[in-house]
Write an enzyme that holds these catalytic residues in place. Structure first.
Site, PDB file in Angstrom:
ATOM      1  NE  ARG A  81     -54.660  -8.306  40.715  1.00 38.86           N
ATOM      2  CZ  ARG A  81     -55.261  -7.988  41.851  1.00 38.86           C
ATOM      3  NH1 ARG A  81     -56.518  -8.298  42.037  1.00 38.86           N
ATOM      4  NH2 ARG A  81     -54.598  -7.374  42.803  1.00 38.86           N
ATOM      5  CB  SER A 121     -60.227 -10.449  42.279  1.00 39.02           C
ATOM      6  OG  SER A 121     -60.531 -10.235  43.633  1.00 39.02           O
ATOM      7  CD  GLU A 126     -66.293 -21.009  41.372  1.00 34.46           C
ATOM      8  OE1 GLU A 126     -66.938 -21.991  41.787  1.00 34.46           O
ATOM      9  OE2 GLU A 126     -65.991 -20.043  42.102  1.00 34.46           O
ATOM     10  CG  PHE A 174     -61.915 -20.800  42.596  1.00 37.05           C
ATOM     11  CD1 PHE A 174     -61.566 -21.823  43.466  1.00 37.05           C
ATOM     12  CD2 PHE A 174     -61.841 -19.492  43.055  1.00 37.05           C
ATOM     13  CE1 PHE A 174     -61.174 -21.558  44.770  1.00 37.05           C
ATOM     14  CE2 PHE A 174     -61.458 -19.219  44.356  1.00 37.05           C
ATOM     15  CZ  PHE A 174     -61.123 -20.248  45.218  1.00 37.05           C
ATOM     16  CG  ASP A 196     -56.223 -15.005  49.867  1.00 34.51           C
ATOM     17  OD1 ASP A 196     -56.330 -14.404  50.962  1.00 34.51           O
ATOM     18  OD2 ASP A 196     -56.862 -14.695  48.857  1.00 34.51           O
ATOM     19  NE  ARG A 242     -53.880 -10.227  45.974  1.00 36.88           N
ATOM     20  CZ  ARG A 242     -53.154  -9.863  47.021  1.00 36.88           C
ATOM     21  NH1 ARG A 242     -51.968 -10.393  47.227  1.00 36.88           N
ATOM     22  NH2 ARG A 242     -53.613  -8.963  47.876  1.00 36.88           N
TER      23      ARG A 242
END
Lengths: 281, 321
Positions: B13, B40, B61, B86, B120, B170
């Site tokens: 990312r 993020s 979104e 999303f 998560d 991530r």
């Protein structure tokens, strides 16, 4: 510059087109197209006046229109053709195999006047906001218009878009809700009540106008007022009351004509109520 | 085998974020949108330097996708940023109608894809996104393997006219592709030549495939490793040429078996050149909480899983090989 009477005559012809197109295709959505014919004619012929000979995707230096409730395709196509974007004879291809006049508006076939697909409801206002933001970034002071259905307001994305447009001061945008009070399954109030739309839009931070959408004089005057309200830090909303099926007595205010085509006899009856004014396609 | 040296451990990312910032300087039409995940997605540098071209849409979104589609109409090149879940499943119909069907020049940039999102858990660990996106006509689907490649891919998609789904992740991950290596959409990269089996990998698992290749070499098994960073359009020519040589295939991806890279390759081989194939992918399961490396083991996406798949598939080769 067309007079009110000439605009009315054009709207009547558009209504004839709608009936003939839906009948010819044995499918389509006559109700809301008939109800919004006056608005669409006023918007193109009197308010936006884009150059129909020079359609460009970006529409730089022109006002833009987005149709969120894409099932009004018959009415929109008729107005686009009558305005000069393409030959009116092409209206005869509506919803038929190989046509540029798809059941719901689409860009893939390259029909001039269409900038995005719509039909799956609740998406048009977001797109219009994006186009309005691009106009601001491009220092293009023209406006973006968007027509939405009332039943469509049950889609949550509209409320994301309403919150955004006010919160981010997208004030080069005029949205119009076709408030005919009915949707496929029946009256809004029976399906899912919309509540007080004017209060809701005001609470969301929009400048809200109301108008009766089946009176050409009132439509033109309100749209001019809406233009005046732009550029003042708030997006502009017009709650436009219309009669679904306006102009054809047996279709008027009847939700059963949302997405049903008239048979031969019904078509004949309907056309008898709508004078041929500027010539059938 | 070809040696690859790690130039540090960096998250993909951040490769996106760095390239987006660079694009902001290069191209005034580039606009970025974010749904409340600026940090993020590593979009802070762009947002700080180009506030007039950065659109914070909030946690909305669907609206973001529509606005992005609308921006293209005014000639902008919008890059949307949020988590992969999303970016796809939540907004599938918005992408389908307003972006893919309308063929709008939107770059859907999706972080935190797959189980390596970690703690998560399954709500956020999407494993179906490649499948959803590749099924859409007009859509290009890209899943780069490390920081450098994500950076290069981000720069490349700005010059491609049409909707793109760019998937990254991530965790910090070995950064091994050469800095400045040009990224050509749809052109796979041969990482190691071999003769016994071809391992087609995408995303984070490209590195795992290279490690598996090393282990296999110690067992005198010579694996060809190809980085399929673009899942659609698929580099059919390179895939077929390699399978013609090796005669069997392992696919490796951090994605559901249904709809992923392996699925695309299997379809190609079934039509053009049937060959034994094993798929290292998640098999019809949701993810769960844990550390990325633990989850890769648990879901069968680890280096030994690729090694074992290679050995299994070689045993299935017809005797002519």
């Amino acid at each position: 510059m067309l007079s009110i009477q000439e605009l009315e005559q054009t709207a009547t012809q558009v209504r004839r087109d709608i009936i003939r197109m839906v009948h010819g295709a044995s499918s389509g959505h006559p109700g809301a197209s008939l109800g919004c014919a006056d608005f669409l004619v006023a918007l193109y012929f009197k308010i936006m006046k884009p150059d129909p000979g020079q359609f460009t995707m970006d529409g730089a230096g022109e006002d833009l229109f987005f149709l969120s409730n894409g099932h009004l395709s018959a009415g929109w196509y008729s107005v686009l053709a009558r305005y000069g974007y393409f030959e009116v004879s092409e209206l005869d291809t509506f919803r038929k195999m190989g046509t540029r006049l798809q059941g719901h508006p689409a860009t893939a076939e390259g029909l001039p006047g269409i900038r995005i697909s719509s039909g799956s409801l609740g998406q048009g206002l977001s797109v219009a906001i994006g186009a309005a933001l691009a106009k601001k970034m491009n220092h293009d002071d023209h406006l973006v218009y968007c027509l939405m259905g009332d039943g469509e307001l049950q889609e949550g994305q509209n409320w994301e878009a309403l919150m955004f447009a006010a919160g981010k001061k997208v004030d080069n945008l005029v949205a119009v809700v076709d408030y005919n009070g009915v949707q496929i399954d029946g009256p809004n109030d029976k399906v899912l009540p919309l509540g007080d739309l004017q209060e809701k839009f005001e609470a969301f931070g929009w400048n809200v106008l109301t108008m009766y959408g089946n009176d050409m004089t009132e439509v033109v005057e309100t749209l001019k007022k809406a233009q005046w309200f732009t550029g003042q830090g708030k997006p502009v909303m017009i709650v436009m009351t219309t009669h679904m099926g306006f102009g054809v007595d047996f279709m008027m205010d009847n939700h059963e004509w949302h997405g049903v085509f008239p048979n031969d006899t019904q078509t004949q009856t309907a056309l008898e109520q709508l004078n041929e004014t500027i010539g059938d396609y | 085998m070809t040696e690859y040296s790690i130039q540090g451990s960096k998250d993909t990312r951040s490769g996106f974020g760095e390239a987006l910032h660079e694009l902001g300087k290069q191209n005034p039409e580039v606009v970025a949108l974010c749904a409340d995940l600026t940090g993020s997605l590593k979009m802070e540098a762009f947002a700080a330097e180009f506030p007039d071209r950065f659109i914070q849409v909030g946690i909305a979104e669907a609206n973001m996708m529509g606005i992005a589609a609308g921006l293209t109409i005014g000639g902008k090149i919008p890059f949307t940023g949020t988590f992969a879940n999303f970016s796809t499943g939540r907004v599938y119909d918005q992408i389908r109608q307003s972006i893919a069907y309308s063929n709008k020049n939107v770059k859907i940039c999706a972080s935190h894809a797959g189980v390596t999102l970690g703690e998560d858990g399954a709500t956020h660990q999407i494993l179906e996104d490649i499948g959803m996106m590749k099924m859409l006509p007009n859509m290009t689907v890209i899943n780069p393997c490390d920081f450098n490649q994500t950076r290069a891919a981000t720069l490349a998609i700005a010059n491609h006219n049409g909707p793109v789904y760019l998937r990254f992740g991530r965790p910090k991950w070995p950064n091994f592709t050469p800095k400045g290596q040009p990224f050509v959409i749809g052109k796979s990269l041969l990482l190691n030549e071999g003769k016994d089996v071809t391992i087609f990998a995408t995303g984070h698992l490209v590195w795992n495939a290279l490690q598996a290749c090393k282990i296999l070499e110690n067992q005198n098994i010579y694996a060809e490793v190809i980085n399929i960073h673009t899942i659609k359009p698929l580099d059919e020519e390179a895939i077929l040429a390699s399978v013609l040589k090796t005669g069997c295939v392992v696919s490796a991806e951090e994605h559901m078996r249904n709809g992923g890279l392996g699925d695309s390759i299997a379809q190609l081989l079934a039509r053009k050149y049937p060959a034994p194939m094993e798929m290292v992918a998640v098999n019809d399961k949701f993810g769960e909480s844990g550390k990325p490396e633990e989850l890769l083991v648990k879901f069968g996406l680890d280096i030994p899983d690729i090694v074992e798949a290679a050995i299994r598939v070689i045993a299935r080769k017809p005797s002519r090989f």
